[in-house]
Design a protein around this motif. Structure first.
Motif, PDB file in Angstrom:
ATOM      1  N   PRO A 697     -30.155  47.843  25.989  1.00  0.00           N
ATOM      2  CA  PRO A 697     -29.997  46.383  26.114  1.00  0.00           C
ATOM      3  C   PRO A 697     -28.864  45.965  27.032  1.00  0.00           C
ATOM      4  CG  PRO A 697     -30.340  47.003  23.826  1.00  0.00           C
ATOM      5  CD  PRO A 697     -30.170  48.276  24.589  1.00  0.00           C
ATOM      6  N   GLU A 698     -27.721  46.717  27.021  1.00  0.00           N
ATOM      7  CA  GLU A 698     -26.617  46.292  27.870  1.00  0.00           C
ATOM      8  C   GLU A 698     -26.961  46.435  29.351  1.00  0.00           C
ATOM      9  OE1 GLU A 698     -25.569  50.405  26.192  1.00  0.00           O
ATOM     10  OE2 GLU A 698     -26.499  48.537  25.528  1.00  0.00           O
ATOM     11  N   GLU A 699     -27.842  47.431  29.690  1.00  0.00           N
ATOM     12  CA  GLU A 699     -28.284  47.562  31.074  1.00  0.00           C
ATOM     13  C   GLU A 699     -29.102  46.348  31.490  1.00  0.00           C
ATOM     14  OE1 GLU A 699     -26.418  51.040  32.212  1.00  0.00           O
ATOM     15  OE2 GLU A 699     -27.818  49.885  33.418  1.00  0.00           O
ATOM     16  N   ARG A 700     -29.998  45.916  30.610  1.00  0.00           N
ATOM     17  CA  ARG A 700     -30.855  44.778  30.944  1.00  0.00           C
ATOM     18  C   ARG A 700     -30.051  43.479  31.010  1.00  0.00           C
ATOM     19  NH1 ARG A 700     -35.908  46.353  30.931  1.00  0.00           N
ATOM     20  NH2 ARG A 700     -36.325  48.424  30.098  1.00  0.00           N
ATOM     21  N   GLU A 701     -29.002  43.369  30.198  1.00  0.00           N
ATOM     22  CA  GLU A 701     -28.130  42.205  30.295  1.00  0.00           C
ATOM     23  C   GLU A 701     -27.418  42.190  31.651  1.00  0.00           C
ATOM     24  OE1 GLU A 701     -26.304  38.739  29.557  1.00  0.00           O
ATOM     25  OE2 GLU A 701     -27.909  39.662  28.357  1.00  0.00           O
ATOM     26  N   ARG A 702     -27.047  43.361  32.115  1.00  0.00           N
ATOM     27  CA  ARG A 702     -26.427  43.447  33.434  1.00  0.00           C
ATOM     28  C   ARG A 702     -27.413  43.032  34.528  1.00  0.00           C
ATOM     29  NH1 ARG A 702     -25.309  48.130  36.689  1.00  0.00           N
ATOM     30  NH2 ARG A 702     -26.199  49.413  35.033  1.00  0.00           N
ATOM     31  N   PHE A 703     -28.711  43.392  34.349  1.00  0.00           N
ATOM     32  CA  PHE A 703     -29.720  42.974  35.329  1.00  0.00           C
ATOM     33  C   PHE A 703     -29.791  41.440  35.383  1.00  0.00           C
ATOM     34  CE2 PHE A 703     -32.186  47.072  34.143  1.00  0.00           C
ATOM     35  CZ  PHE A 703     -31.200  47.837  34.738  1.00  0.00           C
ATOM     36  N   ARG A 704     -29.741  40.798  34.197  1.00  0.00           N
ATOM     37  CA  ARG A 704     -29.803  39.334  34.167  1.00  0.00           C
ATOM     38  C   ARG A 704     -28.621  38.722  34.925  1.00  0.00           C
ATOM     39  NH1 ARG A 704     -30.740  40.238  28.524  1.00  0.00           N
ATOM     40  NH2 ARG A 704     -32.921  39.939  27.923  1.00  0.00           N
ATOM     41  N   ARG A 705     -27.419  39.298  34.681  1.00  0.00           N
ATOM     42  CA  ARG A 705     -26.224  38.701  35.263  1.00  0.00           C
ATOM     43  C   ARG A 705     -26.214  38.757  36.782  1.00  0.00           C
ATOM     44  NH1 ARG A 705     -23.545  41.506  30.981  1.00  0.00           N
ATOM     45  NH2 ARG A 705     -22.849  43.089  32.467  1.00  0.00           N
ATOM     46  N   GLY A 707     -28.857  38.466  38.627  1.00  0.00           N
ATOM     47  CA  GLY A 707     -29.876  37.582  39.170  1.00  0.00           C
ATOM     48  C   GLY A 707     -31.272  38.161  39.252  1.00  0.00           C
ATOM     49  N   MET A 708     -31.527  39.277  38.528  1.00  0.00           N
ATOM     50  CA  MET A 708     -32.882  39.824  38.522  1.00  0.00           C
ATOM     51  C   MET A 708     -33.775  38.993  37.610  1.00  0.00           C
ATOM     52  SD  MET A 708     -32.357  43.936  38.678  1.00  0.00           S
ATOM     53  CE  MET A 708     -31.559  44.723  40.076  1.00  0.00           C
ATOM     54  N   SER A 709     -35.036  38.793  38.058  1.00  0.00           N
ATOM     55  CA  SER A 709     -35.939  37.887  37.345  1.00  0.00           C
ATOM     56  C   SER A 709     -36.723  38.586  36.255  1.00  0.00           C
ATOM     57  CB  SER A 709     -36.922  37.241  38.331  1.00  0.00           C
ATOM     58  OG  SER A 709     -36.220  36.588  39.372  1.00  0.00           O
ATOM     59  N   ALA A 710     -37.028  39.858  36.396  1.00  0.00           N
ATOM     60  CA  ALA A 710     -37.851  40.584  35.430  1.00  0.00           C
ATOM     61  C   ALA A 710     -37.520  42.050  35.546  1.00  0.00           C
ATOM     62  CB  ALA A 710     -39.335  40.317  35.674  1.00  0.00           C
ATOM     63  N   CYS A 711     -38.090  42.836  34.645  1.00  0.00           N
ATOM     64  CA  CYS A 711     -37.814  44.271  34.626  1.00  0.00           C
ATOM     65  C   CYS A 711     -39.083  45.030  34.272  1.00  0.00           C
ATOM     66  CB  CYS A 711     -36.707  44.575  33.620  1.00  0.00           C
ATOM     67  SG  CYS A 711     -36.303  46.320  33.509  1.00  0.00           S
ATOM     68  N   LEU A 712     -39.370  46.097  35.015  1.00  0.00           N
ATOM     69  CA  LEU A 712     -40.495  46.987  34.730  1.00  0.00           C
ATOM     70  C   LEU A 712     -39.937  48.379  34.497  1.00  0.00           C
ATOM     71  CD1 LEU A 712     -43.137  45.863  37.379  1.00  0.00           C
ATOM     72  CD2 LEU A 712     -43.144  45.376  34.935  1.00  0.00           C
ATOM     73  N   THR A 713     -40.402  49.003  33.414  1.00  0.00           N
ATOM     74  CA  THR A 713     -39.939  50.334  33.076  1.00  0.00           C
ATOM     75  C   THR A 713     -40.911  51.371  33.600  1.00  0.00           C
ATOM     76  OG1 THR A 713     -38.927  49.463  31.077  1.00  0.00           O
ATOM     77  CG2 THR A 713     -39.219  51.834  31.182  1.00  0.00           C
ATOM     78  N   LYS A 714     -40.371  52.390  34.247  1.00  0.00           N
ATOM     79  CA  LYS A 714     -41.205  53.478  34.752  1.00  0.00           C
ATOM     80  C   LYS A 714     -41.728  54.300  33.580  1.00  0.00           C
ATOM     81  CE  LYS A 714     -38.349  53.799  38.908  1.00  0.00           C
ATOM     82  NZ  LYS A 714     -37.450  54.657  39.691  1.00  0.00           N
ATOM     83  N   ILE A 736     -35.859  38.953  30.701  1.00  0.00           N
ATOM     84  CA  ILE A 736     -35.929  40.415  30.665  1.00  0.00           C
ATOM     85  C   ILE A 736     -35.831  40.867  29.216  1.00  0.00           C
ATOM     86  CG2 ILE A 736     -34.786  42.523  31.390  1.00  0.00           C
ATOM     87  CD1 ILE A 736     -33.813  41.113  33.839  1.00  0.00           C
ATOM     88  N   PRO A 737     -36.839  41.521  28.658  1.00  0.00           N
ATOM     89  CA  PRO A 737     -36.789  41.944  27.245  1.00  0.00           C
ATOM     90  C   PRO A 737     -35.965  43.196  27.072  1.00  0.00           C
ATOM     91  CG  PRO A 737     -38.833  42.663  28.226  1.00  0.00           C
ATOM     92  CD  PRO A 737     -38.099  41.893  29.302  1.00  0.00           C
ATOM     93  N   ASP A 738     -35.703  43.529  25.789  1.00  0.00           N
ATOM     94  CA  ASP A 738     -34.950  44.747  25.513  1.00  0.00           C
ATOM     95  C   ASP A 738     -35.740  45.998  25.839  1.00  0.00           C
ATOM     96  OD1 ASP A 738     -32.749  43.435  24.764  1.00  0.00           O
ATOM     97  OD2 ASP A 738     -33.119  43.543  22.618  1.00  0.00           O
ATOM     98  N   ASP A 739     -37.036  45.898  25.871  1.00  0.00           N
ATOM     99  CA  ASP A 739     -37.886  47.013  26.264  1.00  0.00           C
ATOM    100  C   ASP A 739     -38.877  46.495  27.278  1.00  0.00           C
ATOM    101  OD1 ASP A 739     -37.714  48.206  22.984  1.00  0.00           O
ATOM    102  OD2 ASP A 739     -37.038  49.334  24.730  1.00  0.00           O
ATOM    103  N   ALA A 740     -39.265  47.332  28.218  1.00  0.00           N
ATOM    104  CA  ALA A 740     -40.252  46.921  29.204  1.00  0.00           C
ATOM    105  C   ALA A 740     -41.573  46.681  28.526  1.00  0.00           C
ATOM    106  CB  ALA A 740     -40.406  48.004  30.267  1.00  0.00           C
ATOM    107  N   PRO A 741     -42.346  45.692  28.954  1.00  0.00           N
ATOM    108  CA  PRO A 741     -43.648  45.451  28.357  1.00  0.00           C
ATOM    109  C   PRO A 741     -44.533  46.663  28.525  1.00  0.00           C
ATOM    110  CG  PRO A 741     -42.973  43.625  29.771  1.00  0.00           C
ATOM    111  CD  PRO A 741     -42.019  44.734  30.018  1.00  0.00           C
ATOM    112  N   GLN A 742     -45.159  47.061  27.434  1.00  0.00           N
ATOM    113  CA  GLN A 742     -46.060  48.201  27.450  1.00  0.00           C
ATOM    114  C   GLN A 742     -47.376  47.801  26.824  1.00  0.00           C
ATOM    115  OE1 GLN A 742     -45.413  50.881  28.980  1.00  0.00           O
ATOM    116  NE2 GLN A 742     -43.212  50.684  29.326  1.00  0.00           N
ATOM    117  N   PRO A 743     -48.425  48.518  27.110  1.00  0.00           N
ATOM    118  CA  PRO A 743     -49.689  48.229  26.443  1.00  0.00           C
ATOM    119  C   PRO A 743     -49.530  48.375  24.950  1.00  0.00           C
ATOM    120  CG  PRO A 743     -50.001  49.748  28.293  1.00  0.00           C
ATOM    121  CD  PRO A 743     -48.545  49.597  28.105  1.00  0.00           C
ATOM    122  N   ALA A 744     -50.208  47.500  24.192  1.00  0.00           N
ATOM    123  CA  ALA A 744     -50.108  47.550  22.735  1.00  0.00           C
ATOM    124  C   ALA A 744     -50.565  48.901  22.246  1.00  0.00           C
ATOM    125  CB  ALA A 744     -50.964  46.449  22.122  1.00  0.00           C
ATOM    126  N   ARG A 745     -49.781  49.447  21.276  1.00  0.00           N
ATOM    127  CA  ARG A 745     -50.117  50.772  20.777  1.00  0.00           C
ATOM    128  C   ARG A 745     -49.722  50.877  19.318  1.00  0.00           C
ATOM    129  NH1 ARG A 745     -45.415  54.074  20.730  1.00  0.00           N
ATOM    130  NH2 ARG A 745     -43.602  52.991  21.578  1.00  0.00           N
TER     131      ARG A 745
END
Length: 873
Positions: A697-705, A707-714, A736-745
């Motif tokens: 989560p702290e990495e994604r908060e840094r992305f927000r700060r 100016g990144m608009s969204a995040c995709l996880t490899k 930007i969520p705490d986890d990258a969007p993934q297909p429902a599982r």
């Protein structure tokens, strides 16, 4: 700290003895006072009697009458013979003196106070005063008045007699009073003597009691002294007693054993010089032992301290000391000394064990961080290549094989996500979200997502409210959905041709606690397994479980998620009758819910027009996969191989969107995004989408700060990539969520152990499965070019790394780039070595020079093995 106290009964006896002693002394003083007072009375009476005897009171009164008669006879003789005048004067003087004596004498004060004798006495005195001038005058005048005097003397004779009789009567009364006084005095003396006897008797008894009490107290003191001496001598810890100047006065057996001195050697010496090392003595005298030089009692915080002491042979050891001052006539300091060498050793071992445990935790975190990046990178290549293959004409057999490959890839992705979720929770990096959501829409989406799985096993799936219905709530909808999806997935997998129902119910009138129940009529669970199934890597031993597969992490993660949300999870089941899993979670009710964060707003599944895309990515395979995905959809892709190149390219040309990798050499993605946003270039306002394998989560908060608009996880999913592009282009930019969007599982519950790492050949240099996947999915021509660039890049970078200094600032970026390049080609041993170097550098630990130098030989071996494998293929 040692305190010596007499028994309580001894203290009570001391107080009693003091009271009795004071009482006896007071009684004795009273008796002595009475004796002195009575002695004074007796002396006074003796003095009175002495005076009375000398005056002879009664004789004087009788003599006065006789002497006055002789005076009259002398006057009659003088009347016949004038020559007798001298005898008259002599008789007058005698009588006059007698009367003056009775008028002024101390013993005649009672006579003077008598009323009966006062009048005759005064008349006699008046006669005498009248006669004095005649007696003292010439004989002729006296003889002339002599007849008159004789006449007057007759009347005075009666007064003298009356006076004498009255005086005798008064003195008789006085004598009686004196006899009575003497009698009373004797009675007083007898009473005082009796009281004195009684007092002396009581005093003797009190002194006897005092003697007995003193004897008892002496015995008690002796007993206490013996007991304390025994305690001190048998104490397992050293006890040293010093006087106010620090001279040893007591040295017990344990002290002898601890310091090596005998009691005779220690007593009389300075304790500090005896036990404290000379090099630290001055420091301790102004520190822990300052109270000794200041001759005061140690303060509470000074009574317990640790210090290094020495033995007779100058062996140093850590000691714990308890000290206090015994306030008495001669102040004493008592030191209770304990050797804590074993404690210190155990403490050091515990500290070392803690450090090892922390190091293990850091190693685990580092491994998971590497796994997050390195495993998702090849997964991105695998799943992306599979999606691209569907753009080509495939036979039925090829489509079936591709379906199986994609299924296996998704299972591997689920495993990675499960392990990362577990690691984030254990590291305390996971926090519950608080956002409004719709319970009804959440459950509708849940049923819709799991419906294909239900149809696969011939099951019916639905949900319903029990009791009063509701909808809006505030809580962590995403993790709640993940837990419910896990429970529903498990229920469907362990049920055949049956039904699975989800019930939801408020547990209180305020609607602040909600219970969700997942009920099935499947195979059920034995009672002994109900608690075991919530443990990590635990699976059921049944034919259905073997068919379902899985890691056994799903319910363990669900339990952690419920703990994170302050909720509970449990299960009830009967073998053959089905199971009921329930969760209770506190949710804050809310009336209006505008949108469900679990479901994106209405947006196209892909951009409605071709986009001009800037892809900033350092890994050749990732660049190839993402470019193929986008160009297959008619989008234009410009490549930048690092963050600095991306900043330069974005400054001169406006793109529709920027795809920014995070971990890159030269400049990382977050720094590059910050420069683009603040630089005022052509792309300062262009949406930036992060591409990352990091999921904290702290990495994604840094992305927000930045100016990144969204995040995709490899690894990148093409549908998700296209949908995210459509969202950011249309203005539907998701947070930007705490986890990258993934297909429902549904997190699987199946296999009894976690999957192992891919098997490597005997040499341990190559990962055959990764290499085979690359050669199978990438076209031969493209693969050849990638391999050629890979060999050239590795030859150059490995040589530089082998000669680099351990503190070289470029060490981590180059190692990261090389490790990322090794992954798709299956150069596993070298990838791990490079990952270890990168991890050490990022965590502040410098690698060894030998470790860096060994990279060159490892790369030569890996290259020969890879070339041989390619030649065989």
């Amino acid at each position: 700290m040692i305190k010596v106290n007499l028994p309580d009964d001894t203290s009570t006896q001391s107080r009693t003895t003091l009271v009795q002693t004071s009482g006896a002394a007071a009684a004795l003083l009273l008796c002595v006072g009475l004796v002195v007072w009575l002695g004074w009375l007796v002396l006074r009476e003796i003095d009175d009697f002495s005076v009375a005897n000398s005056d002879n009171l009664q004789w004087s009164l009788a003599q006065a009458d006789v002497e006055f008669l002789q005076f009259r006879l002398a006057m009659k003789d003088a009347q016949d013979d004038p020559a007798a005048m001298e005898d008259v004067r002599r008789r007058f003087d005698i009588f006059y003196s007698r009367m003056v004596t009775m008028s002024s004498g101390r013993v005649f004060h009672t006579l003077r106070e008598s009323v009966q004798s006062s009048a005759p006495r005064m008349r006699v005195l008046d006669f005498l005063e009248t006669t004095v001038p005649l007696i003292d005058g010439p004989d002729e005048a006296f003889l002339a008045e002599l007849p008159s005097l004789l006449s007057q003397s007759e009347q005075v004779t009666a007064d003298v007699r009356a006076f004498s009789l009255a005086a005798l009567s008064a003195f008789a009364e006085v004598s009686d009073a004196r006899r009575e006084g003497i009698t009373e005095l004797m009675i007083y003396i007898a009473a005082v003597l009796l009281a004195l006897f009684i007092g002396l008797t009581l005093l003797a008894y009190a002194m006897f009691r005092l003697f007995r009490l003193a004897q008892k107290r002496a015995d008690a003191v002796q007993f206490a002294s013996t007991r304390m001496k025994t305690i001190v001598q048998t104490s397992p810890n050293a006890i040293v007693v010093t006087d106010e100047v620090g001279v040893v006065r007591e040295f017990n057996t344990a002290a002898e054993a601890l310091f090596g001195f005998t009691r005779a050697e220690a007593v009389g010496r300075l304790a500090l010089e005896l036990m404290v090392p000379a090099e630290t003595l001055a420091r301790h005298q102004i520190g822990a032992l300052a109270f000794l030089d200041e001759h005061r009692r140690p303060r509470p915080e000074e009574q317990h301290f640790e210090i290094t002491l020495q033995t007779r042979d100058l062996h140093l050891f850590p000691a714990e000391i308890s000290a206090d001052r015994a306030e008495a006539d001669n102040a004493l300091y008592v030191f209770y000394i304990r050797d804590i060498s074993n404690w210190k050793e155990a403490e050091e071992q515990l500290t070392e064990a803690r450090d090892r445990a922390l190091a293990g935790e850091r190693t685990k975190s580092e491994f998971l961080a590497v796994m997050s990046h390195e495993m998702r990178t090849p997964l991105n290549g695998l799943l992306g290549a599979m999606q691209l293959m569907r753009d080509h004409s495939l036979s039925t057999r090829q489509s079936d094989l591709l379906d199986r490959m994609q299924s296996s890839g998704r299972l591997l992705l689920e495993l990675v996500n499960d392990v990362l979720d577990l690691a984030k929770f254990e590291a305390g990096k996971m926090k519950a979200e608080e956002a409004p959501f719709s319970i009804n829409r959440l459950l509708d989406g849940l049923v819709e997502t799991a419906q294909p799985l239900a149809q696969t096993y011939g099951n019916e799936l639905n949900w319903r409210w029990c009791g009063p219905e509701g909808d809006g709530a505030i809580g962590d909808a995403r993790r709640l959905r993940q837990v419910l999806l896990n429970l529903v997935g498990n229920a469907l997998k362990f049920t055949r041709d049956g039904s699975v129902e989800v019930e939801v119910e408020y547990l209180d009138a305020a609607k602040t606690e909600v219970e969700f129940r997942v009920i099935d009529n499947g195979i059920g669970i034995a009672e002994k397994d109900l608690t075991r199934i919530f443990q990590d890597f635990e699976t059921l031993d049944s034919s259905y479980a073997r068919e379902a597969g899985g890691t056994g992490l799903g319910l363990g993660i669900a339990r952690r998620f419920m703990r994170l949300m302050d909720g509970e999870i449990g299960a009830e089941s009967e073998p053959g009758e089905g199971s009921l899993f329930w969760i209770r979670v506190p949710l804050t009710p809310v009336s209006d819910v505008e949108a469900d964060p679990e479901e994106p707003r209405d947006c196209p599944d892909k951009p409605l027009r071709p986009l001009d895309v800037l892809l900033v990515e350092d890994n050749e395979i990732n660049r190839f996969i993402v470019r193929e995905m986008l160009e297959g959809e008619s989008h234009s892709v410009t490549i930048a191989e690092n963050g600095q190149a991306g900043v330069d390219t974005a400054a001169h040309h406006r793109f529709d969107v920027i795809l920014m990798d995070i971990s890159m050499p030269v400049m990382d993605g977050t720094t590059a995004a910050g420069h683009i946003r603040s630089g005022g270039g052509a792309c300062a306002e262009v949406p930036i989408i992060a591409l990352t394998a990091h999921a904290l989560p702290e990495e994604r908060e840094r992305f927000r700060r930045v100016g990144m608009s969204a995040c995709l996880t490899k690894p990148i999913e093409r549908p998700l990539l296209l949908r995210t592009l459509a969202q950011v282009i249309s203005g539907e930019i998701p947070a930007i969520p705490d986890d990258a969007p993934q297909p429902a599982r549904a997190a699987p519950e199946g296999s009894a152990r976690p999957p192992s790492a891919p098997e490597m050949p005997a040499s341990g240099l190559l990962d055959e499965e990764r290499l085979h996947a690359f050669l199978s999915e990438v076209p031969r021509a493209a693969a050849g070019k990638l391999l050629e660039r890979f060999f050239a890049e590795m030859d150059r970078n490995i040589a530089a790394l082998a000669e680099s200094a351990p503190d070289d600032p470029d060490l981590a970026p180059v190692a990261h780039q090389c490790a990322g390049s090794c992954g798709p080609f299956g150069v596993e041993a070298l990838r791990r070595a490079l990952g270890s170097i990168e991890t050490q550098t990022k965590t502040g630990r410098l690698p060894q020079r030998a470790e860096l130098a060994a990279l060159a030989e490892l790369w030569e071996q890996s290259r020969r093995a890879l070339e041989a494998r390619l030649e065989a293929a």
